[in-house]
Every structure is written in C-alpha cells, then in structure tokens.
Enzyme design. Structure first.
Site, PDB file in Angstrom:
ATOM      1  N   GLU A 269       0.830  -1.209   0.000  1.00 50.34           N
ATOM      2  CA  GLU A 269       0.000   0.000   0.000  1.00 50.34           C
ATOM      3  C   GLU A 269       0.866   1.261   0.000  1.00 50.34           C
ATOM      4  OE1 GLU A 269      -2.914  -0.585  -0.856  1.00 50.34           O
ATOM      5  OE2 GLU A 269      -2.962  -2.709  -0.330  1.00 50.34           O
ATOM      6  N   GLU A 298      -0.568  -0.800  -9.886  1.00 50.95           N
ATOM      7  CA  GLU A 298      -0.130  -2.064  -9.302  1.00 50.95           C
ATOM      8  C   GLU A 298       1.368  -2.271  -9.551  1.00 50.95           C
ATOM      9  OE1 GLU A 298      -2.297  -3.277  -7.393  1.00 50.95           O
ATOM     10  OE2 GLU A 298      -1.496  -5.257  -6.890  1.00 50.95           O
TER      11      GLU A 298
HETATM   12 ZN    ZN Z   1      -2.531  -3.162  -5.067  1.00 50.35          ZN
END
Ligand code: ZN
Length: 506
Positions: A269, A298
């Site tokens: 995160e 991502e």
């Molecule tokens: Zn993620």
C-alpha cells in the site's frame, strides 16, 4: 488566450474541482466505514455514500461541462494551450464522455444490482452456496455486455470494460501476452514443486501487534511515505485511499501469528501511496491528480513490495533491525532463512495469499474465464467446474468447494465481469520493465538499498512516473520511460533468476 476563454477554462476547472472534492469526501466516508465506524452506523452511512455518488454523478454529467469542453476545444487544437492544459482537457473530455454515454437509468439499475449481488455473495460464500449467487451472476454478465455496448466500435466485448481500468489496453494486446506468460510460468511452478520445500514455520510464531505496526511504519517512512500527508490504520482488506493531494492514507491488517501479513501489505500500500503522493502538485485537485491506470498503479505497489521488499539486498540491511524488534521469536533464524521463507513458492488456492511465481496464474485463470463468459463460450452454470479444471491444469491444485473456488474474490459480485483482474498481472509485468530502466540509468540503486537508502530510486520513480499522474496512458508511459511497449521478458528474467537462486537451476 483571450479573457473570455480564460474565464471558461477557470469555470471548467472549478466545476471539476467540485467533482474531485465529492470523490474525496466519499473516499473519507469509505475509509471511516472500513476502519473506525461503529457497526450501527452502517445503514445511514450507505445512504450518505449513495447521496454523494448521486451528487458527483450529476456534476460529472452536467451538460455545462460538455459545453465548456467544446468551447475550449479550438484553443487546445490551435496549439496555444500548454502541454499540461491540453492533457488536462483531454482527460476531462474522456471522463465526461464515459460518464455521459452510460444512461443515468442504467447506472442506477446497475448500482442497485451490484449492491444486491454483493450482499448475496457475502452471505453465500461462508455457506459455500453458488446456487444463491448464480442468478445475480447471470444478470451481471448481461449488464456487463450492455455496459460494453454503450461504447460501440470495440473489437472485443471486454475491451470497453478493460479500458475503464487500463486505458488503451485491449484483449488483442493482453490475451497473447498472458498466454505466453502462462506457458512460461506453468513449468516453472511444476519444477519448483519438485524441489525441497522451504521452511517458513517461524513466521507463524507469535508477533505482537504493536511491534509489527511500528516496524511496518518504519519501512514505509524509509521508502519515502510522508506521514505529514498520510497515516496508516487497521482494516480487514488493506487498501490505499486518497482524500486529496495531501492526504493519502494506507491501511493494513495485523495477524499476530503471521509476520508476513502486515509487513508486506504495508509495503504494497505504501507503493500505491508513493505514486499518488508523488504526482506534480500543479495537478492537485484536477483530473490528472491520480495514477495512469490500474496496471501502472499495481506496478508501483508490487515494485516496492516484491522487487524491493522481498529482495536479499533489502533484508541484508533490515533483518538485524527486524530481529532486534522480535529478539525471542527470531533468535534461531538467520537472515538467509528469513529471506528464503518470505519467498517460498507453493501452489495454493487463494490469489491474495499467492507468492510471486504462482500469483499471475491465478489472475490469468480469472481473465480467461471472464472472456469465455463474455464470449458465450462458457455458461454461468458451468463456471464452478471450469474454475476447478483450470486450477488443476495450471497450478495442480483443486479447491474442495466453491468458497475457495468461484466464490473467492469479490470482483465479479461487486462490479462488471470483465476489466477487473488484468491490472494485477499487467502491474507485475510493468514493474520489472520500470525497475530495469531505473537500474540501467542509476546502477547504484541496489547498493543504496543495501544501506537502507531509497531516495535515488524514489526520486527516479517520481521524476519518470509519479509526477505525470494521469497525463499519459500506460503504453505511452512505458515507451517514454523504458523505450519499449509492454513485454514480459524482463519480468520472466527476474523470476527465473531470483527463483533459480532460491530453488536451484530452473
Ligand atoms: Zn494493489
């Protein structure tokens, strides 16, 4: 730019800022709902969120925005607008068109269906009751196709759905790439399964919550997470969220009998948050003040979590400090054993718990099933069996039930079928490409990581990726930064070399 146009540009940006702020307030209410809200607050909270969504939708589709965009179009086309203003205009145009193509009645019906479908799934999963969600899933499939049809001219029915998360990506680009990756990963997984298993039992001793949180926050700060512009709190399913340019939060989940859980979720995160925090402050509160795509986002979480956070060089610096934090639990564990344990490969049933080598197979299975459903090659009735068959074929494991099979992930029960999984694997592929470019430019990065310093890497990522926000598509960004389109070779090279070192030549 004449004074009249200047006024219009100002008005357009002011209108957009209201949308941005409504979105930020929704994010704040969501964050509170999943962190601190007492259970009894749930009913009115749903109403509040629905109200904000309605207000935001009205503003996003306000014809005044379309009119202003049109009136400013000649200015953008004339070349008088700065590159930044032109990019901002293009992004607002894209989002306005997207929001207005979906009729309000459809959007409302879809939102209501998704809310019911989610509730049905949340009840059905613990009961292993696929039959209970089956009618919802059939309707979701139908609505997903209808959603795609609001964007005519596509080559594949999933393309418009993919485009919403990963702008510019299509089935034609992703499918062959994922198939090559699948063919390369499956034998790798099979070969590793033949090798002696790595012992990771010590990760499951008792690790007190406070120390876990403190250590994770120390790493987040070292990576460059700015605690004056964010904070970390606990939740069930960790996520990063943004209320404004200068308030970017992360959440984590602590399991006292699993040291890796909070540690790597915090790194993950933090990677998402560094991206949002690193966007040029000139873009604050505009349509460019967010990441380029789900995949690029991502790529940053996986870069910090896996390429850095699961590397030997990283732990060569941080392991002594981790051991000092948990002196009894790790007394008999050397650095190398710890490094091996956090990189253990085991074909498993659950995507979110998968290691680096098997993870993409979970994603590719889901992506393939989505396409088959949308293409009518597979019926919802046959979905549970198809799920099991593909797990058996690709990972050599088979869930004993649907709970850990087709009911596993929330995605198909809380949104469209199509568009929600490809970003995870696109992110892994791009992470290796971006990191390769960073190392080629600045080879000292790895030496510095061994000294617990990340500023050279962080600065490079900010300069080359973060600061641009949504200004470029994933493909444009990749070509700018690496000179290459999306390609799996660097990622496969990374996996082969790392896991050959861990498991013997593969
Ligand atoms: Zn993620």
């Amino acid at each position: 730019m004449d004074a009249q146009l200047q006024e219009k540009w100002k008005e357009l940006k002011a209108r957009w800022q209201e949308i941005y702020d409504l979105t930020g307030v929704s994010a704040l209410l969501n964050w509170d709902q999943t962190t601190y809200m007492p259970p009894a607050g749930a009913t009115v909270r749903s109403r509040q969120l629905a109200l904000l969504e309605r207000l935001a939708h009205e503003r996003r589709t306000d014809p005044a925005i379309g009119r202003l965009l049109d009136e400013l179009q000649p200015w953008v086309e004339s070349g008088d607008a700065s590159a930044h203003d032109a990019a901002l205009h293009r992004e607002m145009r894209k989002r306005y068109d997207r929001a207005t193509r979906i009729p309000a009645s459809f959007a409302a019906a879809f939102a209501e269906h998704v809310s019911n479908s989610y509730t049905a799934w949340a009840e059905a999963r613990p009961r292993n009751d696929f039959a209970a969600v089956r009618p919802y899933l059939m309707k979701t499939l139908d609505l997903s196709r209808q959603m795609a049809d609001f964007f005519p001219g596509y080559a594949h029915v999933a393309d418009p759905l993919i485009d919403m998360a990963d702008g510019g990506m299509t089935v034609a680009t992703i499918r062959p790439l994922f198939e090559s990756l699948r063919q390369a990963l499956a034998p790798l997984v099979a070969a590793i399964a033949e090798r002696p298993q790595i012992d990771n039992r010590f990760l499951h001793r008792r690790y007190p919550r406070q120390q876990q949180l403190a250590f994770g926050e120390k790493i987040a700060a070292a990576f460059g997470y700015d605690f004056t512009r964010g904070r970390q709190d606990e939740t069930h399913h960790p996520f990063m969220t943004k209320f404004s340019h200068d308030d970017v939060r992360i959440t984590t989940r602590v399991d006292e009998s699993d040291l890796g859980n909070a540690l790597f979720s915090t790194m993950h995160e933090t990677g998402h948050a560094l991206y949002e925090m690193g966007i040029d402050s000139a873009y604050a509160s505009t349509a460019l003040d967010n990441g380029a795509s789900a995949g690029v986002h991502e790529s940053q979480s996986r870069l910090w979590e896996n390429i850095i956070g699961r590397s030997r060089v990283f732990w060569s610096h941080y392991y002594p400090s981790l051991r000092a934090t948990f002196p009894e639990q790790l007394a008999d564990v050397e650095m190398e054993s710890f490094y091996r344990a956090v990189n253990r490969v085991t074909p498993s049933l659950i995507r979110t718990e998968a290691d680096e080598v098997t993870y993409d197979l979970h994603v590719i299975i889901r992506f393939g099933l989505e396409l088959d459903l949308l293409e009518d090659k597979l019926s919802v009735d046959d979905l549970p069996e198809a799920w099991h068959a593909r797990y058996q074929e690709n990972l050599g494991v088979c869930a004993p039930d649907d709970r850990d099979g087709v009911l596993q992930d929330v995605h198909w029960y809380a949104g469209t079928i199509g568009g929600s999984f490809q970003g995870y694997t696109l992110g892994n592929i791009m992470a290796s490409q971006f990191y390769g470019a960073a190392l080629a430019a600045l080879p000292q990065i790895e030496v510095e990581i061994g000294e617990g310093r990340f500023d050279t890497l962080h600065t490079w990522l900010r300069e080359n990726i973060y600061r641009h926000g949504a200004r470029y598509t994933a493909d444009e960004l990749l070509r700018r930064v690496t000179g290459q389109p999306l390609t799996i070779e660097p990622y496969l090279g990374y996996l082969r070399s790392k896991y050959s070192d861990l498991y013997g030549a593969l």
